[in-house]
Design a protein around this motif. Structure first.
Motif, PDB file in Angstrom:
ATOM      1  N   ASP A   1       0.847  -1.193   0.000  1.00  0.00           N
ATOM      2  CA  ASP A   1       0.000   0.000   0.000  1.00  0.00           C
ATOM      3  C   ASP A   1       0.883   1.243   0.000  1.00  0.00           C
ATOM      4  O   ASP A   1       1.750   1.400   0.862  1.00  0.00           O
ATOM      5  N   LEU A   2       0.676   2.131  -0.966  1.00  0.00           N
ATOM      6  CA  LEU A   2       1.523   3.328  -1.095  1.00  0.00           C
ATOM      7  C   LEU A   2       1.487   4.209   0.145  1.00  0.00           C
ATOM      8  O   LEU A   2       2.437   4.952   0.407  1.00  0.00           O
ATOM      9  N   ASN A   3       0.410   4.134   0.904  1.00  0.00           N
ATOM     10  CA  ASN A   3       0.283   4.977   2.092  1.00  0.00           C
ATOM     11  C   ASN A   3       0.673   4.247   3.382  1.00  0.00           C
ATOM     12  O   ASN A   3       0.529   4.802   4.468  1.00  0.00           O
ATOM     13  N   GLY A   4       1.137   3.025   3.238  1.00  0.00           N
ATOM     14  CA  GLY A   4       1.588   2.253   4.393  1.00  0.00           C
ATOM     15  C   GLY A   4       3.100   2.341   4.557  1.00  0.00           C
ATOM     16  O   GLY A   4       3.754   3.252   4.043  1.00  0.00           O
ATOM     17  N   ILE A   5       3.673   1.357   5.243  1.00  0.00           N
ATOM     18  CA  ILE A   5       5.111   1.404   5.551  1.00  0.00           C
ATOM     19  C   ILE A   5       5.955   0.622   4.548  1.00  0.00           C
ATOM     20  O   ILE A   5       7.170   0.501   4.730  1.00  0.00           O
ATOM     21  N   GLY A   6       5.331   0.097   3.482  1.00  0.00           N
ATOM     22  CA  GLY A   6       6.036  -0.776   2.554  1.00  0.00           C
ATOM     23  C   GLY A   6       7.307  -0.198   1.963  1.00  0.00           C
ATOM     24  O   GLY A   6       8.384  -0.804   2.035  1.00  0.00           O
ATOM     25  N   LEU A   7       7.200   0.977   1.377  1.00  0.00           N
ATOM     26  CA  LEU A   7       8.378   1.566   0.732  1.00  0.00           C
ATOM     27  C   LEU A   7       9.441   1.982   1.750  1.00  0.00           C
ATOM     28  O   LEU A   7      10.636   1.935   1.462  1.00  0.00           O
ATOM     29  N   GLU A   8       9.012   2.376   2.934  1.00  0.00           N
ATOM     30  CA  GLU A   8       9.991   2.673   3.979  1.00  0.00           C
ATOM     31  C   GLU A   8      10.774   1.415   4.352  1.00  0.00           C
ATOM     32  O   GLU A   8      12.002   1.450   4.522  1.00  0.00           O
ATOM     33  N   LEU A   9      10.069   0.282   4.461  1.00  0.00           N
ATOM     34  CA  LEU A   9      10.737  -0.984   4.768  1.00  0.00           C
ATOM     35  C   LEU A   9      11.741  -1.355   3.683  1.00  0.00           C
ATOM     36  O   LEU A   9      12.854  -1.814   3.962  1.00  0.00           O
ATOM     37  N   ILE A  10      11.345  -1.137   2.432  1.00  0.00           N
ATOM     38  CA  ILE A  10      12.226  -1.451   1.302  1.00  0.00           C
ATOM     39  C   ILE A  10      13.470  -0.579   1.330  1.00  0.00           C
ATOM     40  O   ILE A  10      14.595  -1.057   1.153  1.00  0.00           O
ATOM     41  N   LEU A  11      13.277   0.708   1.553  1.00  0.00           N
ATOM     42  CA  LEU A  11      14.410   1.629   1.591  1.00  0.00           C
ATOM     43  C   LEU A  11      15.383   1.270   2.720  1.00  0.00           C
ATOM     44  O   LEU A  11      16.612   1.282   2.532  1.00  0.00           O
ATOM     45  N   LYS A  12      14.838   0.948   3.885  1.00  0.00           N
ATOM     46  CA  LYS A  12      15.704   0.611   5.021  1.00  0.00           C
ATOM     47  C   LYS A  12      16.417  -0.720   4.799  1.00  0.00           C
ATOM     48  O   LYS A  12      17.597  -0.866   5.148  1.00  0.00           O
ATOM     49  N   THR A  13      15.712  -1.679   4.219  1.00  0.00           N
ATOM     50  CA  THR A  13      16.311  -2.995   3.991  1.00  0.00           C
ATOM     51  C   THR A  13      17.378  -2.939   2.905  1.00  0.00           C
ATOM     52  O   THR A  13      18.515  -3.396   3.091  1.00  0.00           O
ATOM     53  N   LEU A  14      17.028  -2.363   1.767  1.00  0.00           N
ATOM     54  CA  LEU A  14      17.959  -2.335   0.641  1.00  0.00           C
ATOM     55  C   LEU A  14      18.990  -1.223   0.771  1.00  0.00           C
ATOM     56  O   LEU A  14      19.952  -1.178   0.003  1.00  0.00           O
ATOM     57  N   GLY A  15      18.794  -0.353   1.762  1.00  0.00           N
ATOM     58  CA  GLY A  15      19.803   0.657   2.044  1.00  0.00           C
ATOM     59  C   GLY A  15      21.071   0.052   2.622  1.00  0.00           C
ATOM     60  O   GLY A  15      22.124   0.697   2.646  1.00  0.00           O
ATOM     61  N   ASP A  16      20.971  -1.191   3.110  1.00  0.00           N
ATOM     62  CA  ASP A  16      22.154  -1.927   3.562  1.00  0.00           C
ATOM     63  C   ASP A  16      22.784  -2.563   2.327  1.00  0.00           C
ATOM     64  O   ASP A  16      22.318  -3.586   1.824  1.00  0.00           O
ATOM     65  N   HIS A  17      23.837  -1.957   1.822  1.00  0.00           N
ATOM     66  CA  HIS A  17      24.425  -2.370   0.549  1.00  0.00           C
ATOM     67  C   HIS A  17      25.064  -3.757   0.585  1.00  0.00           C
ATOM     68  O   HIS A  17      25.396  -4.312  -0.469  1.00  0.00           O
ATOM     69  N   ARG A  18      25.197  -4.328   1.773  1.00  0.00           N
ATOM     70  CA  ARG A  18      25.740  -5.686   1.852  1.00  0.00           C
ATOM     71  C   ARG A  18      24.810  -6.696   1.187  1.00  0.00           C
ATOM     72  O   ARG A  18      25.244  -7.762   0.754  1.00  0.00           O
ATOM     73  N   LEU A  19      23.515  -6.358   1.111  1.00  0.00           N
ATOM     74  CA  LEU A  19      22.565  -7.243   0.447  1.00  0.00           C
ATOM     75  C   LEU A  19      22.904  -7.444  -1.023  1.00  0.00           C
ATOM     76  O   LEU A  19      22.597  -8.483  -1.616  1.00  0.00           O
ATOM     77  N   LEU A  20      23.538  -6.445  -1.613  1.00  0.00           N
ATOM     78  CA  LEU A  20      23.891  -6.539  -3.030  1.00  0.00           C
ATOM     79  C   LEU A  20      24.936  -7.616  -3.284  1.00  0.00           C
ATOM     80  O   LEU A  20      25.147  -8.021  -4.429  1.00  0.00           O
ATOM     81  N   GLU A  21      25.584  -8.081  -2.227  1.00  0.00           N
ATOM     82  CA  GLU A  21      26.563  -9.152  -2.386  1.00  0.00           C
ATOM     83  C   GLU A  21      25.897 -10.515  -2.552  1.00  0.00           C
ATOM     84  O   GLU A  21      26.516 -11.451  -3.063  1.00  0.00           O
ATOM     85  N   ILE A  22      24.630 -10.630  -2.128  1.00  0.00           N
ATOM     86  CA  ILE A  22      23.973 -11.939  -2.167  1.00  0.00           C
ATOM     87  C   ILE A  22      22.722 -11.972  -3.042  1.00  0.00           C
ATOM     88  O   ILE A  22      22.147 -13.038  -3.250  1.00  0.00           O
ATOM     89  N   CYS A  23      22.276 -10.821  -3.552  1.00  0.00           N
ATOM     90  CA  CYS A  23      21.127 -10.824  -4.451  1.00  0.00           C
ATOM     91  C   CYS A  23      21.134  -9.561  -5.303  1.00  0.00           C
ATOM     92  O   CYS A  23      21.834  -8.588  -5.005  1.00  0.00           O
ATOM     93  N   THR A  24      20.342  -9.599  -6.373  1.00  0.00           N
ATOM     94  CA  THR A  24      20.103  -8.419  -7.201  1.00  0.00           C
ATOM     95  C   THR A  24      18.659  -7.987  -6.978  1.00  0.00           C
ATOM     96  O   THR A  24      17.734  -8.686  -7.391  1.00  0.00           O
ATOM     97  N   PRO A  25      18.421  -6.860  -6.290  1.00  0.00           N
ATOM     98  CA  PRO A  25      17.055  -6.455  -5.964  1.00  0.00           C
ATOM     99  C   PRO A  25      16.380  -5.693  -7.107  1.00  0.00           C
ATOM    100  O   PRO A  25      17.014  -4.884  -7.796  1.00  0.00           O
ATOM    101  N   VAL A  26      15.077  -5.958  -7.273  1.00  0.00           N
ATOM    102  CA  VAL A  26      14.255  -5.223  -8.231  1.00  0.00           C
ATOM    103  C   VAL A  26      12.991  -4.776  -7.508  1.00  0.00           C
ATOM    104  O   VAL A  26      12.202  -5.612  -7.053  1.00  0.00           O
ATOM    105  N   VAL A  27      12.790  -3.459  -7.398  1.00  0.00           N
ATOM    106  CA  VAL A  27      11.622  -2.917  -6.713  1.00  0.00           C
ATOM    107  C   VAL A  27      10.576  -2.512  -7.742  1.00  0.00           C
ATOM    108  O   VAL A  27      10.853  -1.733  -8.653  1.00  0.00           O
ATOM    109  N   PHE A  28       9.370  -3.041  -7.592  1.00  0.00           N
ATOM    110  CA  PHE A  28       8.282  -2.759  -8.527  1.00  0.00           C
ATOM    111  C   PHE A  28       7.455  -1.601  -7.964  1.00  0.00           C
ATOM    112  O   PHE A  28       6.583  -1.777  -7.118  1.00  0.00           O
TER     113      PHE A  28
END
Length: 362
Positions: A15-42
């Protein structure tokens, strides 16, 4: 996906008005994740930038494009699902939030089905405002079941110390018993058994089944479902798997009996989720078992009360991301083992050597 390739993980915005995008930003803001996956945000670049302004401490850089063959493995990738300006109003339940949550979900789910992404992590939706002619479902799980054309799936809640599957999901309490059938229980048990093997690496999983009524029916004194439906289902399932029960739900969790099993099958939503959310160690994750693709999500909702305030805890969303990646890797390893008789034989010998027998009690 080969053994050395990083899995491509899709993320819906919720939901655009919920916490979804904030969760995505905080999670993928940890660049170490890029070492184990390639993220695609829709989502859209504008929606990402809207929430990025409220999180100045998050270093979130991204590439944008619709060509899956040109994903940047060193950056977060945005798949722009829409280009128009959208009025985002954090914390408000309205038609806009649901409309764009569905656009994101449809694009991501189709990409998952087509094999453009290897796994999908879904941010929370609100089940009311997402309803439309294209989405007449009680949640992600039944929608994905229909999209992938499978006969059945299991809403599987997983954590470090427990895994709980449900026979019924978002069904009113008044209607639960109508959906408890021998066939539905056996179907769920088969899916859970297979998932525990290929998705969690457990060669001979042990599954407990809860009763529907208080005290698991007290031998028919409190309801007939245990005697007429649940026990016959367990008896039949025993021909193909290690399954035990039915257990009285209150005593089963109060006495810690769940620790003796690899998974538990609960009859309805609250019977499974209340103990899960109370007793689970670590962050809980919702996994859709039974699909030929991997989908996970956090075990919470849209949290409108804190949306847009930068207060959302992304621990469960991070756990859902890691679980998605881990299940993909385990599935790949399981497929490899199935193709190699020597590996398969070695795994069985090892599993048999360490197997602990459970005596059926109660």
């Amino acid at each position: 996906m080969n053994e050395m390739q990083k899995p491509v993980i899709g993320f819906t915005c919720g939901d655009l008005n919920g916490i979804g995008l904030e969760l995505i930003l905080k999670t993928l803001g940890d660049h170490r994740l890029l070492e184990i996956c390639t993220p695609v945000v829709f989502a859209s670049n504008k929606s990402i930038n809207f929430y990025r302004k409220s999180l100045p401490d998050i270093n979130f850089n991204y590439a944008s494009g619709k060509d899956f063959s040109r994903l940047n493995p060193k950056q977060v990738n945005i798949y722009p699902c829409w280009e128009e300006e959208v009025a985002i109003t954090p914390g408000q339940l309205n038609e806009t939030g649901g409309k764009y949550a569905l656009i994101s979900l449809k694009e991501a789910a189709q990409a998952l089905k087509a094999g453009h992404i290897h796994g999908l992590v879904t941010a929370p939706i609100h089940k009311k405002n997402i309803q439309s002619a294209d989405f007449n479902y009680s949640g992600h799980t039944p929608y994905l079941k229909d999209l992938f054309g499978v006969n059945d799936v299991v809403m599987f809640m997983v954590a470090e110390n427990m895994r709980i599957g449900l026979v019924t999901e978002h069904v009113t309490v008044a209607d639960v018993s109508k959906h408890i059938t021998k066939e539905s229980i056996i179907s769920k048990l088969k899916i859970m058994h297979s998932s525990l093997q290929k998705d969690f690496g457990i060669d001979k999983p042990k599954i407990a089944v809860l009763g529907l009524n208080p005290h698991a029916g007290d031998e028919g004194l409190i309801g007939s479902e245990e005697e007429n439906i649940i026990k016959p289902a367990i008896k039949e399932a025993k021909h193909n798997m290690l399954v035990f029960g039915p257990y009285s739900a209150d005593a089963f969790f109060a006495r810690g009996q769940y620790e003796r099993f690899d998974a538990v099958l609960a009859m309805y939503h609250d019977q499974g989720l209340i103990p899960f959310k109370s007793l689970a160690i670590g962050e809980g994750v919702n996994f859709t078992a039974g699909l030929n693709a991997v989908r996970t999500s956090p075990d919470h909702g849209t949290a409108f009360d804190i949306a847009g305030k930068g207060k959302a805890d992304h621990s469960s969303f991070m756990a859902a991301t890691f679980e998605c990646i881990e299940i993909i890797r385990l599935r790949f390893g399981y497929a490899e083992m199935r193709q190699n008789p020597l590996r398969k034989m070695s795994a069985r010998i090892l599993a048999n050597a360490v197997d602990e027998k459970i005596e059926e009690t109660e």
